[in-house]
Write an enzyme that holds these catalytic residues in place. Structure first.
Site, PDB file in Angstrom:
ATOM      1  N   GLU A  91       6.097  74.309  59.754  1.00  0.00           N
ATOM      2  CA  GLU A  91       6.176  74.148  61.198  1.00  0.00           C
ATOM      3  C   GLU A  91       7.112  75.199  61.770  1.00  0.00           C
ATOM      4  OE1 GLU A  91       7.226  70.004  61.898  1.00  0.00           O
ATOM      5  OE2 GLU A  91       5.818  69.401  60.326  1.00  0.00           O
ATOM      6  N   CYS A  94      11.839  79.439  66.591  1.00  0.00           N
ATOM      7  CA  CYS A  94      12.580  78.831  65.480  1.00  0.00           C
ATOM      8  C   CYS A  94      11.631  78.880  64.277  1.00  0.00           C
ATOM      9  CB  CYS A  94      12.932  77.404  65.875  1.00  0.00           C
ATOM     10  SG  CYS A  94      13.861  76.529  64.636  1.00  0.00           S
ATOM     11  N   CYS A 132      12.480  71.880  51.951  1.00  0.00           N
ATOM     12  CA  CYS A 132      13.823  72.417  51.702  1.00  0.00           C
ATOM     13  C   CYS A 132      14.480  71.640  50.566  1.00  0.00           C
ATOM     14  CB  CYS A 132      14.674  72.306  52.965  1.00  0.00           C
ATOM     15  SG  CYS A 132      16.327  73.011  52.753  1.00  0.00           S
ATOM     16  N   CYS A 158      20.124  67.943  53.239  1.00  0.00           N
ATOM     17  CA  CYS A 158      21.124  67.452  54.195  1.00  0.00           C
ATOM     18  C   CYS A 158      20.621  66.093  54.697  1.00  0.00           C
ATOM     19  CB  CYS A 158      21.273  68.420  55.361  1.00  0.00           C
ATOM     20  SG  CYS A 158      21.709  70.083  54.832  1.00  0.00           S
ATOM     21  N   CYS A 170      18.665  65.542  58.119  1.00  0.00           N
ATOM     22  CA  CYS A 170      17.558  66.464  58.426  1.00  0.00           C
ATOM     23  C   CYS A 170      16.254  65.974  57.808  1.00  0.00           C
ATOM     24  CB  CYS A 170      17.915  67.845  57.883  1.00  0.00           C
ATOM     25  SG  CYS A 170      16.556  69.012  58.002  1.00  0.00           S
ATOM     26  N   CYS A 209      15.705  70.100  66.535  1.00  0.00           N
ATOM     27  CA  CYS A 209      16.467  70.506  65.362  1.00  0.00           C
ATOM     28  C   CYS A 209      16.544  69.378  64.329  1.00  0.00           C
ATOM     29  CB  CYS A 209      17.871  70.879  65.835  1.00  0.00           C
ATOM     30  SG  CYS A 209      18.825  71.632  64.563  1.00  0.00           S
TER      31      CYS A 209
END
Ligand code: SF4
Length: 343
Positions: free
Chosen positions: A93, A106, A113, A117, A120, A333
């Site tokens: 995305e 972005c 990933c 975190c 996220c 975000c």
């Protein structure tokens, strides 16, 4: 014969390849002009190439990086999310953030990933693979083809860019080159969760780039609870290394701080953040958590957000609040990855 994507080669390597195939160098430059200046990725539309050249090159080259492109505009027109299906069927995305005078993209550097975190959604998705150079560049092409010229680029989409160092910086070199999009390096920001080896490599390579460092919490013990990367990449070492990096050039450093209710929003937490910002001569971007059923934290209230900002101001730290945009389309975000979880 598998076809080569010229977007994964630098302009000079592509020219050399074309010459090795018996073409004049200007044919390579014509193709790159179509791609980077006109966002054309179909050889048949490159009308200044003869039909026979296009026919021959169609057997050797491919300019396709995406099998499918889904465009998801936000209701308030502040952001547009792109769900891109790569040629191997995996999804990434990227998000265009619409400003009055320009668009910021972005961009993703990895599919998923590995950093995990805890605030996220991309971390929840887990790691699928690194993106190829052409897949990073194609994110710009795809959004520009749909009418969104890009002037600013932030590597804050899916992935930890410094874990895909070679491909990310090769893509940046191409994107900023005259033969490429010719974007200014000053308009590009690479965000990191604090991957030490990557920051050290930036220093060794003498690469000057705007960095954003995702802090989570400036206190190492508290940070480890929300960012497992702290285990092998202590924020104390990261801060020292970022300090060295900053002293070697004059690019901007931003501390990204996602506020999590009851986790990193106390006055003491903000004081420790302020100390870090002063040591690094950085400004702070406060971001509220984008809540999601898969994320075990809550956002702070608007008054808590304002309080954190005021504490920082009182401590003479430059601070901005980054408002959540595109939240209803999961484009904000820390929210990228919805397409994986939905699938
Ligand atoms: S915040 Fe960045 S580094 Fe951390 S899990 Fe999400 S994408 Fe990865």
């Amino acid at each position: 014969m598998s076809r080569i994507n010229p977007l994964s080669l630098g302009p000079s390597d592509f020219e050399a390849l074309m010459v090795s195939w018996g073409y004049k160098p200007f044919v390579a430059r014509q193709i790159l002009t179509w791609v980077f200046h006109h966002n054309v990725t179909d050889l048949d539309q490159m009308t200044n190439l003869s039909k026979s050249i296009r026919g021959d090159l169609a057997e050797r080259l491919t300019l396709e990086s995406m099998a499918d492109v889904e465009v998801v505009p936000s209701g308030d027109s502040s952001a547009t999310k792109f769900v891109l299906t790569l040629l191997d069927g995996k999804k990434i995305e990227c998000v265009v953030l619409h400003e009055k005078a320009y668009n910021t993209l972005c961009v993703s550097s990895q599919c998923g990933c590995p950093v995990d975190c805890k605030f996220c959604l991309t971390g929840v998705v887990g790691f699928k693979r690194n993106l190829e150079v052409h897949e990073i560049i194609a994110q710009i092409t795809v959004v520009q083809q749909r009418g969104f010229p890009i002037t600013n680029l932030v590597f804050m989409g899916m992935g930890e860019p410094l874990l895909n160092y070679d491909n990310v910086f090769k893509a940046i070199d191409i994107i900023t080159s005259e033969a490429g999009f010719h974007l200014s390096k000053r308009n590009i920001t690479v965000s990191t969760s604090g991957y030490l080896a990557g920051i050290k490599r930036l220093i060794a390579d003498q690469r000057a780039i705007n960095l954003a460092f995702s802090v989570g919490n400036a206190n190492p013990v508290k940070r480890a609870r929300i960012m497992p990367i702290e285990g092998r990449n202590s924020i104390i070492d990261v801060a020292k290394t970022l300090h060295d990096y900053q002293s070697s050039h004059n690019r901007k450093l931003t501390l990204e701080y996602t506020l999590l209710h009851g986790q990193n929003d106390s006055e003491q937490d903000i004081k420790e953040l302020a100390n870090l910002a002063k040591y690094l001569n950085a400004k702070v971007n406060l971001i509220n958590l984008n809540p999601h059923i898969r994320i075990p934290f809550k956002p702070v209230s608007s008054s808590q957000m304002a309080q954190a900002r005021d504490w920082l101001k009182k401590l003479k730290v430059p601070v901005t609040i980054r408002f959540r945009r595109g939240q209803e389309i999961s484009a904000a975000c820390g929210q990228l990855g919805e397409s994986h979880l939905a699938g």
